[in-house]
Design a protein around this motif. Structure first.
Motif, PDB file in Angstrom:
ATOM      1  N   PHE A   1      36.971  36.124  82.824  1.00 29.40           N
ATOM      2  CA  PHE A   1      36.291  37.036  81.550  1.00 29.40           C
ATOM      3  C   PHE A   1      36.270  35.823  81.035  1.00 29.40           C
ATOM      4  O   PHE A   1      36.030  36.118  79.856  1.00 29.40           O
ATOM      5  CB  PHE A   1      38.201  37.523  81.561  1.00 29.40           C
ATOM      6  N   PHE A   2      37.034  34.655  80.919  1.00 35.28           N
ATOM      7  CA  PHE A   2      36.603  33.716  80.032  1.00 35.28           C
ATOM      8  C   PHE A   2      35.124  33.093  79.343  1.00 35.28           C
ATOM      9  O   PHE A   2      34.342  32.939  79.152  1.00 35.28           O
ATOM     10  CB  PHE A   2      37.613  32.424  79.921  1.00 35.28           C
TER      11      PHE A   2
ATOM     12  N   CYS B   1      32.107  34.726  81.068  1.00 32.40           N
ATOM     13  CA  CYS B   1      31.690  35.584  80.795  1.00 32.40           C
ATOM     14  C   CYS B   1      31.861  36.326  79.315  1.00 32.40           C
ATOM     15  O   CYS B   1      30.634  36.350  78.660  1.00 32.40           O
ATOM     16  CB  CYS B   1      31.865  37.365  81.552  1.00 32.40           C
ATOM     17  N   THR B   2      32.599  36.273  78.368  1.00 35.76           N
ATOM     18  CA  THR B   2      32.789  35.979  77.423  1.00 35.76           C
ATOM     19  C   THR B   2      32.516  34.829  76.504  1.00 35.76           C
ATOM     20  O   THR B   2      31.325  34.945  75.527  1.00 35.76           O
ATOM     21  CB  THR B   2      34.176  36.138  76.987  1.00 35.76           C
TER      22      THR B   2
ATOM     23  N   TYR C   1      28.911  35.940  76.252  1.00 32.08           N
ATOM     24  CA  TYR C   1      28.809  36.796  75.786  1.00 32.08           C
ATOM     25  C   TYR C   1      28.428  36.134  74.014  1.00 32.08           C
ATOM     26  O   TYR C   1      27.818  36.400  73.261  1.00 32.08           O
ATOM     27  CB  TYR C   1      29.273  37.559  75.284  1.00 32.08           C
ATOM     28  N   LEU C   2      29.370  35.022  73.098  1.00 35.70           N
ATOM     29  CA  LEU C   2      29.578  34.534  72.445  1.00 35.70           C
ATOM     30  C   LEU C   2      28.440  33.726  72.026  1.00 35.70           C
ATOM     31  O   LEU C   2      27.714  33.815  70.495  1.00 35.70           O
ATOM     32  CB  LEU C   2      30.555  33.819  72.340  1.00 35.70           C
TER      33      LEU C   2
ATOM     34  N   THR D   1      41.185  34.793  75.019  1.00 35.55           N
ATOM     35  CA  THR D   1      39.542  35.200  75.234  1.00 35.55           C
ATOM     36  C   THR D   1      39.598  36.278  75.109  1.00 35.55           C
ATOM     37  O   THR D   1      38.709  37.281  74.328  1.00 35.55           O
ATOM     38  CB  THR D   1      39.134  35.300  76.645  1.00 35.55           C
TER      39      THR D   1
ATOM     40  N   ALA E   1      37.258  38.140  72.240  1.00 33.60           N
ATOM     41  CA  ALA E   1      35.960  39.338  72.597  1.00 33.60           C
ATOM     42  C   ALA E   1      36.302  40.313  71.485  1.00 33.60           C
ATOM     43  O   ALA E   1      35.618  41.507  71.090  1.00 33.60           O
ATOM     44  CB  ALA E   1      36.375  40.150  73.908  1.00 33.60           C
TER      45      ALA E   1
ATOM     46  N   TRP F   1      33.791  42.214  68.828  1.00 35.42           N
ATOM     47  CA  TRP F   1      33.826  43.962  68.477  1.00 35.42           C
ATOM     48  C   TRP F   1      34.061  44.011  67.585  1.00 35.42           C
ATOM     49  O   TRP F   1      33.293  44.766  67.380  1.00 35.42           O
ATOM     50  CB  TRP F   1      34.768  44.423  69.960  1.00 35.42           C
TER      51      TRP F   1
END
Length: 259
Positions: free
Chosen positions: A29-30, A32-33, A36-37, A107, A111, A115
């Motif tokens: 999760f971290f 992927c975030t 994304y960042l 995280t 996220a 958003w």
């Protein structure tokens, strides 16, 4: 008797497996975030960049919402990183889940920030030259690279809680993290923070929203480093004090006296 022992053993195996799943899942999760960042800050590839999304009712409302989002991360990250908080926190959260839980909450806030971020797309500066665009993009990506490499120079998987959950799942004790100077850490004491600043400020197009993001995070970095320095002195004592005397805090120049 044997049935009870077998049941307890099965329960222990399930607990270890769930702990490992929690640690690895949180790490994914971290990561992927994090990826994304990179796209979010640079307005690259991802569905919603820093200059995209539904605008707020006014510029003032956008600034207020964005500062609150960044402040939420700053407060959570700063408080949960402090030894005094961890002493209380670990009375309820076991050692093998403490770091992963911290990473999960941090995280989730990042996220949520991406958003709910309110765009302020009006440009402060914009370079049109392909060369300037290429150079600044490369510099920004190098900043993100410095961040990632720096995590491995200390202990990437310990930093994000995976090592703790794996150690528990395998029934091993966790070795205390040692203070070692490697590569970037020979030049500055906080290369991860320097990498973030490079990544945030090096951009061919600086919008008002991006400038707000870069300015607030820079202020947070300057303040957070002071707390982190105290924690590192608390953990490593005179060894870290000597390191402070020899190596600059954030910028790779102005090296101080040698031991």
């Amino acid at each position: 008797m044997s049935t009870g022992t077998s049941t307890a053993s099965q329960g222990d195996l399930v607990a270890r497996a769930l702990t490992l799943l929690y640690g690895v899942g949180t790490y994914l999760f971290f990561f992927c975030t994090f990826l994304y960042l990179i796209g979010f800050v640079g307005n690259w590839i991802v569905p919603k960049g820093i200059d995209d999304g539904t605008p707020a009712a006014s510029a003032g409302a956008a600034v207020a919402i964005n500062v609150l989002l960044l402040g939420l991360f700053a407060v959570q990250h700063t408080i949960m990183s402090r030894p005094a908080f961890k002493e209380v926190w670990t009375r309820w959260v076991p050692w093998h889940l403490e770091r992963s839980t911290f990473v999960l909450l941090s995280t989730a806030i990042l996220a949520f920030m991406a958003w709910q971020w309110r765009p302020l797309p009006e440009p402060v500066w914009r370079f049109e030259s392909p060369l300037a665009i290429g150079v600044l993009t490369a510099v920004s990506l190098s900043g993100w690279g410095i961040v990632l490499v720096s995590t491995f120079l200390i202990d990437h998987f310990e930093l994000f809680g995976v090592k703790q959950t794996v150690s528990y799942a395998l029934g091993r004790s966790l070795e205390e993290l040692k203070f070692i100077e490697r590569l970037f850490y020979r030049w500055v004491r906080h290369p991860m923070m320097l990498g973030f600043l490079i990544a945030f400020w090096a951009t061919p197009t600086m919008s008002q929203g991006h400038l707000l993001f870069a300015a607030v995070t820079t202020l947070y970095v300057v303040i957070a480093i002071q707390f982190e320095e105290r924690t590192l002195v608390y953990r490593h004592g005179e060894q870290y004090r000597n390191y402070q005397r020899r190596v600059s805090m954030l910028l790779p120049f102005g090296r101080r006296q040698q031991d």
